[in-house]
Design a protein around this motif. Structure first.
Motif, short mmCIF file in Angstrom:
data_model
loop_
_atom_site.label_atom_id
_atom_site.label_comp_id
_atom_site.label_asym_id
_atom_site.label_seq_id
_atom_site.Cartn_x
_atom_site.Cartn_y
_atom_site.Cartn_z
N VAL A 68 0.90 -1.28 0.22
CA VAL A 68 -0.03 0.06 -0.19
C VAL A 68 0.84 1.41 0.06
N GLY A 69 2.14 1.07 0.06
CA GLY A 69 2.99 2.55 0.19
C GLY A 69 3.33 2.71 1.60
N PRO A 70 3.60 4.21 1.54
CA PRO A 70 4.19 4.74 2.82
C PRO A 70 3.06 4.67 4.07
N THR A 71 3.54 4.21 5.20
CA THR A 71 2.90 3.88 6.48
C THR A 71 3.06 4.76 7.53
N GLY A 72 4.13 5.37 7.27
CA GLY A 72 4.70 6.28 8.45
C GLY A 72 5.84 6.85 8.25
N PHE A 73 6.36 7.86 9.16
CA PHE A 73 7.61 8.48 8.87
C PHE A 73 8.18 9.09 10.41
N ILE A 74 9.41 9.08 10.31
CA ILE A 74 9.94 9.95 11.54
C ILE A 74 11.00 10.74 10.96
N THR A 75 11.10 12.20 11.63
CA THR A 75 12.10 13.20 11.23
C THR A 75 12.85 13.73 12.41
N LEU A 76 14.09 13.98 11.80
CA LEU A 76 15.17 14.14 12.86
C LEU A 76 15.98 15.44 12.32
N PHE A 77 16.55 16.34 13.39
CA PHE A 77 17.25 17.07 13.11
C PHE A 77 18.38 17.33 14.09
N GLU A 78 19.74 17.84 13.78
CA GLU A 78 20.89 17.78 14.68
C GLU A 78 20.88 19.12 15.47
N GLY A 79 21.15 19.03 16.54
CA GLY A 79 21.61 20.33 17.36
C GLY A 79 22.52 20.12 18.14
N HIS A 80 23.18 21.02 18.62
CA HIS A 80 24.23 20.87 19.74
C HIS A 80 24.17 21.83 20.87
N SER A 81 24.65 21.37 22.15
CA SER A 81 24.45 21.90 23.24
C SER A 81 25.31 21.64 24.35
N LEU A 82 25.69 22.38 25.13
CA LEU A 82 26.53 22.31 26.13
C LEU A 82 25.76 20.92 27.40
N TYR A 83 24.54 21.13 27.59
CA TYR A 83 23.94 20.36 28.63
C TYR A 83 24.01 18.98 28.07
N ALA A 84 23.74 18.62 26.68
CA ALA A 84 23.61 17.47 26.09
C ALA A 84 25.13 16.95 25.86
N GLU A 85 26.06 17.54 26.06
CA GLU A 85 27.59 17.07 26.02
C GLU A 85 27.92 17.27 24.36
N GLY A 86 27.31 17.86 23.65
CA GLY A 86 27.68 17.84 22.03
C GLY A 86 26.56 17.90 21.19
N ALA A 87 26.65 17.03 20.27
CA ALA A 87 25.82 16.85 19.24
C ALA A 87 24.71 15.96 19.74
N PHE A 95 5.07 10.04 12.90
CA PHE A 95 3.67 9.66 12.49
C PHE A 95 3.33 8.27 11.72
N VAL A 96 2.52 7.34 12.56
CA VAL A 96 2.10 6.23 11.61
C VAL A 96 0.60 6.22 11.44
N ARG A 97 0.50 5.91 10.19
CA ARG A 97 -1.02 5.81 9.81
C ARG A 97 -1.62 5.05 10.77
N PRO A 98 -2.94 5.42 11.04
CA PRO A 98 -3.75 4.61 12.28
C PRO A 98 -3.98 3.10 12.14
N GLU A 99 -4.13 2.73 10.75
CA GLU A 99 -4.29 1.57 10.29
C GLU A 99 -3.26 0.47 10.45
N PHE A 100 -2.20 1.14 10.66
CA PHE A 100 -0.66 0.58 10.75
C PHE A 100 -0.08 0.65 12.34
N ARG A 101 -0.88 1.26 13.47
CA ARG A 101 -0.42 1.15 14.37
C ARG A 101 -0.68 -0.17 15.24
N SER A 102 0.30 -0.29 16.34
CA SER A 102 0.23 -1.63 16.99
C SER A 102 0.86 -2.59 16.07
N GLN A 103 1.70 -2.25 15.12
CA GLN A 103 2.23 -3.31 14.16
C GLN A 103 3.74 -3.25 14.33
#
Length: 159
Positions: A68-87, A95-103
């Motif tokens: 059926v094609g795409p069922t979900g996706f995740i996006t990411l971006f990179e940040g930098h900070s002192l509290y996180a000790e770097g990158a 997002f996961v389309r409702p009919e594919f959740r719990s799979q």
């Protein structure tokens, strides 16, 4: 026979389908909380996504069902900070389309994000959930995936 779900890193060619799912995600959040809190324009979102992917400002992984094609996706971006000790990485959308959740699609997308982040030397992944209690299932999902509540709230100012 069970269908196969594959996950691949998105290219600009995936922007149309991912933008469709972004609209679905934002509509689901607004419907659930009963507030119009996002300004979604499909064409602008698609163009922005293509630009972000092309410049490697945004990393997107797409779950694809062979039938059926795409069922979900995740996006990411990179940040930098002192509290996180770097990158570190931030997950702005998952997002996961409702009919594919719990799979296990969401779990597989998060696992892909962890693997990708580790390969880039990130110290951590961070995520903000939509408002609770309407999204307590979302919080429970992230806790199952080993995310821990660190306190605080997401705040913004429009510039």
């Amino acid at each position: 026979m069970p269908t196969t779900i594959t996950i691949h890193r998105a290219t600009v060619n995936d922007a149309h389908e991912v933008a469709v799912m972004v609209g679905e995600l934002l509509n689901e959040i607004m419907t659930t909380i009963g507030m119009n809190v996002f300004n979604f324009n499909f064409d602008e979102t698609k163009a922005r996504l293509q630009d972000f992917i092309d410049r490697e400002k945004y990393f997107v992984f797409v779950a694809q069902n062979e039938n059926v094609g795409p069922t979900g996706f995740i996006t990411l971006f990179e940040g930098h900070s002192l509290y996180a000790e770097g990158a570190f990485g931030t997950i702005p959308e998952l997002f996961v389309r409702p009919e594919f959740r719990s799979q296990n699609v969401g779990q597989r997308l998060v696992e892909q994000a962890k693997t990708f982040g580790s390969s880039r030397g990130w110290k951590r992944l961070e995520v903000t959930t939509p408002p609770l209690p309407q999204f307590d299932k979302t919080l429970a999902f992230y806790e199952r995936e080993q995310f821990a509540i660190t306190g605080g709230r997401k705040l913004k100012v429009v510039l």
